[in-house]
Design a protein around this motif. Structure first.
Motif, PDB file in Angstrom:
ATOM      1  N   VAL A   1      17.391  34.134  -7.681  1.00 31.16           N
ATOM      2  CA  VAL A   1      18.393  34.643  -6.743  1.00 31.16           C
ATOM      3  C   VAL A   1      18.994  35.881  -7.384  1.00 31.16           C
ATOM      4  CG1 VAL A   1      20.494  34.134  -5.463  1.00 31.16           C
ATOM      5  CG2 VAL A   1      18.933  32.278  -6.063  1.00 31.16           C
ATOM      6  N   ALA A   2      19.016  37.006  -6.660  1.00 30.33           N
ATOM      7  CA  ALA A   2      19.598  38.230  -7.201  1.00 30.33           C
ATOM      8  C   ALA A   2      20.163  39.063  -6.059  1.00 30.33           C
ATOM      9  CB  ALA A   2      18.550  39.037  -7.969  1.00 30.33           C
ATOM     10  N   THR A   3      21.119  39.924  -6.397  1.00 26.16           N
ATOM     11  CA  THR A   3      21.637  40.859  -5.401  1.00 26.16           C
ATOM     12  C   THR A   3      20.623  41.971  -5.165  1.00 26.16           C
ATOM     13  OG1 THR A   3      22.747  42.193  -7.078  1.00 26.16           O
ATOM     14  CG2 THR A   3      24.027  40.396  -6.088  1.00 26.16           C
ATOM     15  N   ASP A   4      20.894  42.758  -4.122  1.00 24.85           N
ATOM     16  CA  ASP A   4      20.003  43.882  -3.810  1.00 24.85           C
ATOM     17  C   ASP A   4      20.433  45.157  -4.513  1.00 24.85           C
ATOM     18  OD1 ASP A   4      22.317  44.231  -2.342  1.00 24.85           O
ATOM     19  OD2 ASP A   4      21.306  44.778  -0.475  1.00 24.85           O
ATOM     20  N   ALA A   5      21.213  45.032  -5.600  1.00 25.53           N
ATOM     21  CA  ALA A   5      21.585  46.200  -6.393  1.00 25.53           C
ATOM     22  C   ALA A   5      20.359  46.765  -7.094  1.00 25.53           C
ATOM     23  CB  ALA A   5      22.654  45.827  -7.428  1.00 25.53           C
ATOM     24  N   GLY A   6      20.318  48.086  -7.228  1.00 23.89           N
ATOM     25  CA  GLY A   6      19.180  48.706  -7.888  1.00 23.89           C
ATOM     26  C   GLY A   6      17.880  48.349  -7.193  1.00 23.89           C
ATOM     27  N   ALA A   7      16.868  48.007  -7.982  1.00 26.87           N
ATOM     28  CA  ALA A   7      15.543  47.694  -7.436  1.00 26.87           C
ATOM     29  C   ALA A   7      15.290  46.195  -7.342  1.00 26.87           C
ATOM     30  CB  ALA A   7      14.467  48.349  -8.290  1.00 26.87           C
ATOM     31  N   ASP A   8      16.293  45.367  -7.687  1.00 24.62           N
ATOM     32  CA  ASP A   8      16.052  43.921  -7.731  1.00 24.62           C
ATOM     33  C   ASP A   8      15.727  43.342  -6.359  1.00 24.62           C
ATOM     34  OD1 ASP A   8      16.471  44.091 -10.405  1.00 24.62           O
ATOM     35  OD2 ASP A   8      18.416  43.084 -10.422  1.00 24.62           O
ATOM     36  N   GLY A   9      16.363  43.870  -5.320  1.00 18.15           N
ATOM     37  CA  GLY A   9      16.040  43.402  -3.974  1.00 18.15           C
ATOM     38  C   GLY A   9      14.606  43.719  -3.601  1.00 18.15           C
ATOM     39  N   GLU A  10      14.126  44.881  -4.035  1.00 27.10           N
ATOM     40  CA  GLU A  10      12.742  45.277  -3.796  1.00 27.10           C
ATOM     41  C   GLU A  10      11.769  44.311  -4.472  1.00 27.10           C
ATOM     42  OE1 GLU A  10      10.287  48.996  -5.524  1.00 27.10           O
ATOM     43  OE2 GLU A  10      11.962  49.579  -4.231  1.00 27.10           O
TER      44      GLU A  10
END
Length: 384
Positions: free
Chosen positions: A297-306
């Motif tokens: 589970v991660a936020t869409d900050a930076g490239a993590d959502g990608e």
């Protein structure tokens, strides 16, 4: 080929891990690597085998930035003259010398590549993202004078193009993970921690990581004695958070774990990895957890959502992280099949896009292109 790598060995951060993993992989492929890094008199020795090492003097250094001594520029220039590498690769951000490197390398006729690490949130949804935007605005005019700048995602590339970096100077090469070392496997940490369901955060305990949002959601969710949350890492907020979120809530403050194998065993034991950041680049910890087959589970900050898009994990918005996690945590506790499936999809995503071997092959290709192109500046004029 001889690579002069300018990077970090301490204090521990993603830039340190990136430098160690990439340069080790280059050595394994037969490259000669010289490692130039900042040191202070009181520094502990961080020995990585196989390198020629050059110490650059500094007055102060932290996980975020370094203040070089007055003679650091001369030491750097003299060292590059003596080493005579084929190419210089700087893993940024490091220090104010970042802005002088293009001029130094032009004078020495050395091709210059950078990897640009600073986290960002291109949507500018919070104060921290506005602060980080300043870093990008500050660096963009200087990055335009590097021969190539490596970024981790198309989103980051587009962001820098909007700030004036020529598109042909930017190469997207995501972080990569050694998928043999970071892989699913047996771990007894869950039984050692007396946990039926194990959740984990691994990273800095700092404002931009938004740890307090995770801790509030965990405390409010009251998941029971058999669920544990392990916080692995340290940072400036550690002492202020620990007194309010202790073992009575099933929270285990592990601290910084220097031993890589123990970190891998912690990830293998986990059911769910959570990264609630307000800002990110492309989190190596996230990729490592995914490679170990952990539901993420991660936020869409930076490239993590990608990284997690299209079902490889659960993506949170950086707004109202606590309320989103408050809803999700009981679901993860109660649905083992779902977390298992997410872990399998996470591992598959890393195998498809984020292997270290694939990363290094793309880096080798970039080095060859830079060397073949020679020293050409878009402006056609010398740097001043």
């Amino acid at each position: 080929m001889h690579i002069a790598w300018i990077g970090k060995k301490s204090p521990f951060c993603g830039n340190v891990t990136y430098g160690r993993e990439v340069t080790n992989a280059l050595l394994d492929r037969g490259y000669e690597v010289s490692f130039l890094h900042f040191t202070q008199a009181e520094d502990e020795e961080h020995t990585w085998s196989g390198y020629k090492e050059v110490s650059l003097p500094c007055l102060y250094k932290s996980q975020v930035y370094t203040i070089p001594s007055l003679k650091a520029s001369k030491v750097l220039t003299r060292s590059l003259k003596q080493l005579q590498p084929d190419l210089v690769h700087a893993s940024l951000t490091l220090s104010p010398l970042d802005f002088l490197l293009p001029e130094i390398c032009q004078e020495l006729n050395l091709p210059l590549v950078a990897t640009f690490h600073p986290p960002f949130d291109g949507k500018r949804r919070n104060l921290k993202s506005g602060t980080q935007l300043f870093t990008y605005q500050l660096y963009a005019p200087f990055l335009a004078h590097y021969d190539q700048v490596i970024v981790f995602s198309q989103l980051q590339r587009n962001f820098l193009v909007r700030l004036g970096v020529p598109p042909h100077k930017l190469a997207v090469i995501p972080n990569g993970v050694d998928v043999i070392k970071y892989s699913p496997g047996y771990s007894d940490f869950k039984s050692k921690l007396d946990a039926k369901r194990l959740f984990i955060y691994l990273g800095r305990i700092a404002t931009e990581k938004n740890i307090e949002a995770l801790l509030r959601a965990w405390k409010q969710s009251n998941l029971g004695e058999e669920s544990k949350l392990v916080i692995v890492g340290n940072g400036p907020l550690l002492s202020s958070l620990m007194p309010f979120y202790g073992e009575e809530y099933g929270i285990i403050w592990w601290g910084f774990e220097a031993d890589e194998q123990r970190r891998i065993e912690l990830l293998r034991a986990a059911d769910v990895f959570i990264l609630p950041s307000l800002l990110e680049g492309l989190s190596l910890s996230l990729l490592e957890a995914m490679a170990c087959g952990v539901a993420c589970v991660a936020t869409d900050a930076g490239a993590d959502g990608e990284v997690l898009e299209d079902g490889a994990g659960v993506i949170l918005n950086t707004h109202r992280v606590s309320s989103q996690l408050h809803t999700l945590l009981p679901v993860f506790r109660d649905h083992l099949e779902w977390t298992t499936l997410l872990g399998q999809k996470a591992r598959q995503r890393v195998l498809e896009r984020y292997t270290l071997s694939g990363n290094i092959s793309r880096l080798e290709k970039l080095y060859a292109e830079v060397l073949n192109a020679g020293r050409v500046h878009v402006s056609g004029a010398p740097l001043h």
